[in-house]
Motif scaffolding. Structure first.
Motif: not given
Length: 271
Positions: A171-176, A194-199, A224-234
């Motif tokens: 997600g080039t605008g910040g949301t994958g 690979v993910f780029a942007g918030t999920v 995986l990195s960003g659990l609860g930070i990049q990957f949210i609302n799971f």
């Protein structure tokens, strides 16, 4: 070497099913031109070296589900153009080497869920463009080697969605990827993804509807990195049987979330 083109469209059928197999060029070059519009059903196979394009849409199906199998190039060029536009369900398979692209939204579906399988490139390269916009939900499987990229990579608005990623989602605008609120959603991640942007799973923690993040097994360990930070609302995170996953970087389990581990979970240089 064959070419079919017209100002309003290349191939248009309103009432009867049509099967299209293209290795040449099919184009709608007018301001509202469509490459193909199959409202009576049927299917499209765009072979390697084939191009289907339109100023408005490259492929449209309004009243009946159709299947699209792409090995070549499907493209729309207008400011608000959509490469593939479905309104009655169907399925899209973009094979390795295939490209589906638009300046606005690459794939859009409304009124019905659809399935998308990608091993090539799906791209929305304009400002605010969505690579895949499943308004009524459905499923997206991004295979190893597949890339989905847009200002917003994958979006579901009014229904649940399942996403399986073994490739790259950007997600080039910040949301994958963004899942719809109020529905059961599932994100499955394969090792190497690979993910780029918030999920964004869509559902806040402790909501009635639950979004699940599933870490799947593979031939090698996943990272995986960003659990609860990049990957949210799971609300639910699950490590599958036989899966080996390493968490690195910063990770958070928010209060109220559940982590279920039936595989192996390791921490390496992680917080």
């Amino acid at each position: 070497g064959g070419t079919i083109d017209g100002g309003s469209g290349g191939i248009i059928s309103f009432d009867s099913p049509v099967t299209v197999s293209n290795a040449g060029i099919v184009a709608g070059y007018g301001t509202f031109g469509e490459g193909t519009e199959l409202d009576g059903g049927g299917g499209i196979t765009n072979l390697a070296g084939g191009t289907i394009s339109g100023q408005s849409e490259a492929i449209v199906a309004f009243n009946t589900a159709i299947a699209v199998n792409n090995y070549g190039r499907i493209a729309a060029y207008g400011t608000n153009a959509r490469a593939i536009y479905f309104s009655a369900g169907g399925g899209i398979t973009n094979q390795a080497g295939g490209t589906v692209g638009s300046a606005y939204n690459a794939i859009v579906a409304f009124n019905s869920a659809i399935s998308v399988v990608n091993a090539g490139l799906i791209t929305a390269y304009g400002a605010n463009g969505k690579a895949i916009d499943l308004i009524e939900g459905g499923s997206v499987t991004n295979q190893a080697g597949g890339t989905i990229t847009g200002y917003l990579g994958i979006y579901s608005r009014f229904a649940g969605m399942t996403v399986v990623n073994a490739g790259t989602i950007v997600g080039t605008g910040g949301t994958g990827a963004r899942f719809a609120a109020g529905y059961t959603n599932l994100l499955t991640i394969d090792p190497g993804a690979v993910f780029a942007g918030t999920v964004d799973g869509g559902n806040t923690i402790d909501a009635t509807a639950v979004s699940t993040l599933e870490l799947a097994p593979g031939a090698s360990a996943g990272t995986l990195s960003g659990l609860g930070i990049q990957f949210i609302n799971f609300d639910q995170t699950t490590i599958d049987p036989g899966a080996y996953w390493v968490l690195d970087g910063a990770n958070t389990l928010a209060a109220g979330t559940t982590l279920t581990n039936t595989g192996t979970l390791a921490l390496t240089d992680a917080t």
